[in-house]
Design an enzyme around this catalytic site. Structure first.
Site, short mmCIF file in Angstrom:
data_model
loop_
_atom_site.label_atom_id
_atom_site.label_comp_id
_atom_site.label_asym_id
_atom_site.label_seq_id
_atom_site.Cartn_x
_atom_site.Cartn_y
_atom_site.Cartn_z
N ARG A 1 -4.21 -13.63 13.52
CA ARG A 1 -5.58 -13.09 13.50
C ARG A 1 -6.59 -14.18 13.87
NH1 ARG A 1 -7.51 -11.25 8.33
NH2 ARG A 1 -9.36 -11.43 9.62
N LYS B 1 -13.34 -18.32 16.03
CA LYS B 1 -13.13 -16.90 15.70
C LYS B 1 -14.39 -16.33 15.08
CE LYS B 1 -11.03 -15.61 11.65
NZ LYS B 1 -11.72 -14.58 10.87
N ASN B 2 -14.98 -17.06 14.11
CA ASN B 2 -16.10 -16.49 13.35
C ASN B 2 -17.42 -16.56 14.08
OD1 ASN B 2 -14.27 -15.81 11.46
ND2 ASN B 2 -14.73 -17.52 10.08
N CYS C 1 -8.95 -6.10 -0.19
CA CYS C 1 -8.94 -7.15 0.82
C CYS C 1 -8.17 -8.35 0.28
CB CYS C 1 -10.39 -7.56 1.11
SG CYS C 1 -10.40 -8.89 2.27
N ARG D 1 -14.59 -7.57 -1.37
CA ARG D 1 -15.55 -8.08 -0.36
C ARG D 1 -16.73 -7.11 -0.34
NH1 ARG D 1 -12.65 -11.08 3.77
NH2 ARG D 1 -14.58 -11.62 4.79
N ASP E 1 -13.16 -21.79 4.12
CA ASP E 1 -12.02 -21.51 4.99
C ASP E 1 -11.10 -22.71 5.14
OD1 ASP E 1 -13.84 -19.34 7.30
OD2 ASP E 1 -13.09 -19.06 5.26
C1 EPZ Z 1 -17.52 -14.97 6.82
O1 EPZ Z 1 -17.10 -13.94 5.94
C2 EPZ Z 1 -16.25 -15.42 7.53
N1 EPZ Z 1 -15.69 -14.31 8.29
C3 EPZ Z 1 -15.23 -15.90 6.50
O2 EPZ Z 1 -14.08 -16.39 7.21
C4 EPZ Z 1 -15.85 -17.07 5.71
O3 EPZ Z 1 -14.95 -17.45 4.70
C5 EPZ Z 1 -17.18 -16.62 5.08
O4 EPZ Z 1 -18.05 -16.10 6.11
C6 EPZ Z 1 -17.89 -17.76 4.38
O5 EPZ Z 1 -18.15 -18.79 5.29
C7 EPZ Z 1 -16.21 -14.02 9.51
O6 EPZ Z 1 -17.15 -14.65 9.97
C8 EPZ Z 1 -15.57 -12.89 10.28
P1 EPZ Z 1 -20.00 -14.01 3.19
P2 EPZ Z 1 -18.21 -13.04 5.19
O7 EPZ Z 1 -20.73 -12.74 3.42
O8 EPZ Z 1 -19.35 -12.77 6.10
C9 EPZ Z 1 -20.04 -12.28 -1.26
C10 EPZ Z 1 -11.81 -16.57 7.73
O9 EPZ Z 1 -10.83 -16.99 7.09
N2 EPZ Z 1 -20.83 -11.17 -0.68
O10 EPZ Z 1 -20.70 -15.31 3.40
O11 EPZ Z 1 -17.52 -11.90 4.55
C11 EPZ Z 1 -18.59 -12.21 -0.77
O12 EPZ Z 1 -17.85 -11.34 -1.60
C12 EPZ Z 1 -12.84 -15.70 7.04
O13 EPZ Z 1 -12.06 -16.85 8.93
C13 EPZ Z 1 -21.39 -10.23 -1.55
O14 EPZ Z 1 -21.25 -10.32 -2.77
O15 EPZ Z 1 -18.67 -14.07 4.05
C14 EPZ Z 1 -18.12 -13.62 -0.90
O16 EPZ Z 1 -17.73 -13.87 -2.23
C15 EPZ Z 1 -12.49 -15.45 5.58
N3 EPZ Z 1 -22.09 -9.18 -1.02
C16 EPZ Z 1 -19.38 -14.42 -0.57
O17 EPZ Z 1 -20.50 -13.53 -0.73
C17 EPZ Z 1 -22.27 -9.04 0.33
O18 EPZ Z 1 -22.94 -8.08 0.76
C18 EPZ Z 1 -19.38 -14.99 0.85
O19 EPZ Z 1 -19.38 -13.91 1.71
C19 EPZ Z 1 -21.70 -10.01 1.18
C20 EPZ Z 1 -20.99 -11.06 0.66
#
Ligand code: EPZ
Length: 418
Positions: free
Chosen positions: A399, A23-24, A117, A122, A307
């Site tokens: 999803r 998915k990701n 969220c 997020r 995840d």
């Molecule tokens: C991706 O989310 C995945 N989603 C998530 O999978 C996964 O848990 C995550 O990466 C970590 O591996 C998709 O790929 C669609 P991040 P993403 O940006 O991109 C903080 C699932 O269950 N952050 O690496 O949102 C954020 O709040 C989903 O399949 C900021 O602070 O993850 C989080 O605490 C859930 N500012 C951490 O970083 C930003 O601008 C990780 O976020 C961006 C992120």
């Protein structure tokens, strides 16, 4: 779709199952098709609601996008819009992944971020700071984000304070057609990033260092659609391993890349399972009673994936001993704990730490899923539990998992959707 799952637990699983496409990985790749001329053929596309939402968004923007079985055929030669409307925003959490692609294609983008969220706040500050460095002017108002770039995105040196997966993806999608070179330091190293870079390179992009901490992108003038096969979903694979482990079963997972699970498989072995990975298959044979693995700390790849935390907690709940979980990636990713407790689990949470004391047995209960991976954890726990469990909120499950209950029932589980 709403609906619920009914599970009668304690049935040993056995047999083999094919692991769906990731998915990701497919979501950023679908977004990246916006940058291409000509036809894209994407194989191993999972039939999940986030993919249907992404295809609807591509069609809304002016592309043609169809899913035939597990193959998506997409053409984005005439893109007429550069904003995602409210109704499509609500359908998919990760519409942020369309931001960079819309900007790179049309020079502007407008999305309204969905409210609260399920995984805590997020923020997208890392995305926006990076885009500003590439020449994007951004107006954030009333939860909507309007971006515009005067003439063309320009390459920049971007150091990420945190290896954010989404921010890395948005920078990649903005950089491949930008003027000049972009260097991302402290980039995310997840396999899904490498898969996106493989797709973009096949379309004609110049990208070096994908999967490492520093990625260099030399902008080109155009990209052409290509044929690409999405990598397997490593989190779906962990979910099936967990289902085998808690039912004392033995499974064969087909179509996997076991190296993506190097941080997870040792935990199943510590729990007493025999796990063998060879030429794309993972074999697992589980003991009658699991021993608790000591600790799980979620980290950016190649560390333990956040995840997989929820489903591994369900495994820990029925293993003999104590497991300490530390969730280092998301603010609030323990919403499944309350529901597991209703099934008799013994879990104590303090901020980012959750301590599980394995119990002899979980018991069926009426539980509610509140987010995607928590929903999977409840399914795993229900498979282990004595008696009947009813799981509400399976729209979250759909999803990210393709017909999970069908695959599990084919492996011997007593599970059905009503
Ligand atoms: C991706 O989310 C995945 N989603 C998530 O999978 C996964 O848990 C995550 O990466 C970590 O591996 C998709 O790929 C669609 P991040 P993403 O940006 O991109 C903080 C699932 O269950 N952050 O690496 O949102 C954020 O709040 C989903 O399949 C900021 O602070 O993850 C989080 O605490 C859930 N500012 C951490 O970083 C930003 O601008 C990780 O976020 C961006 C992120």
């Amino acid at each position: 779709m709403t609906g619920k799952l009914i599970v009668n637990g304690r049935k040993k699983l056995s047999g083999q199952t094919d692991i769906q496409g990731a998915k990701n990985s497919v979501l950023p790749i679908l977004s990246a098709t916006l940058l291409t001329g000509g036809e894209n053929v994407i194989h191993c596309c999972p039939q999940i609601s986030d993919v249907y939402s992404a295809l609807r968004i591509l069609r809304y923007l002016g592309g043609s996008a169809n899913l035939e079985g597990h193959t998506a055929v997409i053409k984005c030669d005439c893109i007429t819009r550069s904003e995602i409307p409210e109704n499509l925003m609500r359908e998919m959490r990760s519409t942020i992944v369309f931001l960079g692609a819309m900007l790179a294609r049309t020079g502007q983008a407008r999305i309204c971020l969905p409210g609260g969220c399920e995984l805590g706040p997020r923020p997208i500050d890392l995305h926006l700071n990076a885009l500003r460095k590439m020449g994007v002017s951004i107006d954030e108002r009333y939860g909507c984000i309007s971006c515009r770039v005067r003439d063309r995105l320009r390459g920049a040196k971007i150091s990420l304070p945190f290896p954010s997966v989404g921010a890395t993806e948005n920078i990649l999608l903005s950089a491949v057609l930008a003027d000049g070179t972009t260097i991302i330091t402290n980039a995310a190293r997840e396999p899904e990033i490498s898969d996106l870079c493989d797709y973009l390179t096949a379309c004609g992009a110049n990208i070096y260092g994908a999967g490492e901490g520093t990625i260099v992108i030399d902008g080109v003038d155009k990209l052409s659609g290509c044929v690409h096969t999405v990598i397997p979903d490593r989190i779906a694979a962990v979910t099936f391993l967990a289902a085998a482990a808690v039912t004392g079963g033995k499974l064969v997972l087909n179509g996997t890349v076991s190296s993506h699970l190097d941080a997870v498989i040792p935990l199943f072995e510590e729990a007493g399972c025999r796990v063998i990975a060879e030429n794309g298959k993972i074999y697992i044979r589980s003991p009658e009673r699991l021993r608790a693995f000591k600790s799980v700390r979620t980290m950016p790849y190649p560390g333990f994936p956040t995840d997989a935390q929820a489903v591994m907690m369900s495994v820990a709940c029925v293993a003999e001993g104590t497991t300490v979980f530390v969730e280092n990636i998301f603010e609030s990713r323990y919403r499944h704990v309350e529901e597991l407790t209703r099934m008799g689990a013994n879990i104590r949470v303090a901020n980012r730490v959750a301590v599980t004391e394995g119990v002899e047995r979980l018991f069926g209960a009426n539980v509610t899923a509140l987010e995607l991976r928590g929903a999977a954890a409840l399914v795993v726990a229900a498979l282990a539990a004595e008696g009947k469990t009813e799981i509400e909120g399976i729209n979250f499950l759909e999803r990210g998992y393709e017909n999970l209950e069908v695959a599990l029932s084919e492996l011997g589980a007593d599970i059905k959707k009503v």
